[in-house]
Design an enzyme around this catalytic site. Structure first.
Site, mmCIF file in Angstrom:
data_model
loop_
_atom_site.group_PDB
_atom_site.id
_atom_site.type_symbol
_atom_site.label_atom_id
_atom_site.label_comp_id
_atom_site.label_asym_id
_atom_site.label_seq_id
_atom_site.Cartn_x
_atom_site.Cartn_y
_atom_site.Cartn_z
ATOM 1 N N GLY A 118 0.798 -1.288 0.090
ATOM 2 C CA GLY A 118 0.035 0.005 0.059
ATOM 3 C C GLY A 118 1.075 1.209 -0.059
ATOM 4 O O GLY A 118 1.807 1.279 0.702
ATOM 5 N N ALA A 119 0.701 2.295 -0.905
ATOM 6 C CA ALA A 119 1.453 3.215 -1.256
ATOM 7 C C ALA A 119 1.908 4.052 0.188
ATOM 8 O O ALA A 119 3.279 4.216 0.318
ATOM 9 C CB ALA A 119 0.749 4.303 -2.379
ATOM 10 N N ARG B 181 10.319 -1.553 -5.059
ATOM 11 C CA ARG B 181 9.097 -1.466 -5.899
ATOM 12 C C ARG B 181 8.848 -0.264 -6.678
ATOM 13 O O ARG B 181 9.196 0.951 -6.106
ATOM 14 C CB ARG B 181 7.639 -1.594 -4.982
ATOM 15 N N ASP C 17 -1.449 4.465 -6.193
ATOM 16 C CA ASP C 17 -0.219 4.443 -5.963
ATOM 17 C C ASP C 17 0.672 5.585 -6.639
ATOM 18 O O ASP C 17 1.829 6.034 -6.027
ATOM 19 C CB ASP C 17 0.388 3.163 -6.682
ATOM 20 N N ASN D 54 -3.325 2.687 -10.047
ATOM 21 C CA ASN D 54 -3.627 1.770 -8.910
ATOM 22 C C ASN D 54 -3.433 0.307 -9.169
ATOM 23 O O ASN D 54 -3.211 0.010 -10.265
ATOM 24 C CB ASN D 54 -5.071 2.173 -8.559
#
Ligand code: MRU
Length: 348
Positions: free
Chosen positions: A47-48, A89, A237, A247
């Site tokens: 999750g961002a 990531r 994101d 997203n």
């Protein structure tokens, strides 16, 4: 009520292992930046905003362990630590935003004793965690006004407390609406292949007694057609300057379905998710994850051996499909290019 999935205690960063939810609630402890980097890569934390906070703690732990003779040597090592964390990531811009904030704080302290700088960087990471939850609550207050009493909200992936330092972005809006006395129920897409919807969104909403119904991703269209959905709210994101939204994979399909059925499609995200350096969504790097996430469920094989697989973890929803972007500084609609830029120029 909502969970805080990351905390700092006794020299370690602790995170709930999101890979094991909902079956087990296991907390893992990380005492060095390499561990935190691995936790982000392997999606112990995801999750961002949560990735951003975890990266800040990782950088602070890395900074604490640097043995340098002077500030220049310290900064060289801090850059190296941040590069390792940044390589985990690629899509959520909060990761890079958080690392920049830690490095900027260090530079502001040029000339101070290294011990003092190290303590200040840890403090900065802790402030970022506290701020993140406060930001989500502010976003919730702005977004709650968009939900009517009795709203049936469809969400995709997990943009909840687990995806942040607490409270959540999309689920924060839902929480705020519920706290204001509205009856809101949620349809949670299961979110193949990593199942953030069924494992995480369903878990945290159920735990907080917010009515939630789990559906497979491919059921969204038919439920919209039957009139069972009033609006969609998702997180993000990375949002480009023109309002294009990256997203979780499948978000784009939901946005197209919402448009077809005349339903509002809302995105809730903090300013740290908005990347004004990118003109449009096609410039957002999209992570491609392991084929194993598609071909297997746990250890069970779901597809023939040797089959070709694509596994892009995110997609881009064009701004024209987005009804509004909800941030901690208010709601932007229509002209995203000017509206998003204006948010950054405000001082409140
Ligand atoms: O791969 P993940 O689980 O890190 O992806 C998460 C999402 O796509 C969320 O919707 C997004 O980060 C918003 S979280 C507030």
């Amino acid at each position: 009520m909502s969970i805080n999935p990351i905390e700092y205690r006794n020299g370690a960063c602790r995170m709930i292992d999101q890979r094991r939810l909902p079956s087990e609630e296991v907390w893992l402890e990380y005492r060095d930046y390499q561990g935190v980097a691995e936790a982000i890569r392997s999606m112990v934390v995801r999750g961002a905003p949560a990735i951003g906070v975890a990266a800040a703690y990782g950088a602070a732990l890395g900074a604490r362990d640097i043995e340098a003779a002077d500030f220049a040597g310290f900064m060289q090592e801090l850059e190296r630590v941040c590069a390792v964390l940044a390589a985990t990531r690629p899509t959520a811009v909060n990761l890079f935003w958080a690392l920049e904030r830690i490095k900027t704080r260090a530079v502001q302290l040029t000339g101070k004793a290294l011990g003092e700088i190290k303590a200040a960087l840890l403090h900065e990471a802790q402030v970022m965690a506290i701020e993140d939850e406060a930001i989500n609550r502010a976003m919730g207050r702005h977004g709650a006004a968009l939900l009517s009493d009795g709203a049936r909200v469809l969400t995709h992936c997990n943009a909840g407390a687990l995806a942040t330092a607490g409270y959540g972005t999309a689920l924060g809006v839902i929480r705020a609406a519920v706290e204001s006395g509205k009856q809101v129920s949620v349809l949670a897409d299961e979110t193949r292949p990593f199942l953030q919807g069924s494992r995480l969104t369903a878990w945290e909403l159920h735990r907080d007694n917010i009515p939630v119904t789990l559906i497979c991703d491919n059921m969204a269209g038919t439920l919209m057609r039957q009139g069972a959905v009033d609006c969609v709210i998702v997180g993000a994101d990375r949002i480009a300057a023109n309002g294009d939204v990256a997203n979780k994979i499948g978000t784009y399909s939901v946005a197209v379905l919402a448009r077809e059925h005349g339903l509002p499609f809302y995105v809730a995200a903090p300013l740290s998710t908005i990347d004004l350096s990118l003109n449009h969504g096609d410039q957002i790097p999209i992570e491609e994850r392991s084929p194993q996430e598609i071909t297997h469920c746990g250890n069970v094989r779901l597809a023939p051996e040797g089959i070709q697989v694509r596994n892009p973890a995110f997609d881009v929803t064009p701004a024209r499909l987005v009804t509004a972007i909800i941030t901690e500084r208010g709601v932007v609609q229509g002209d995203y290019l000017n509206g998003l830029a204006a948010l950054f120029n405000r001082t409140d």
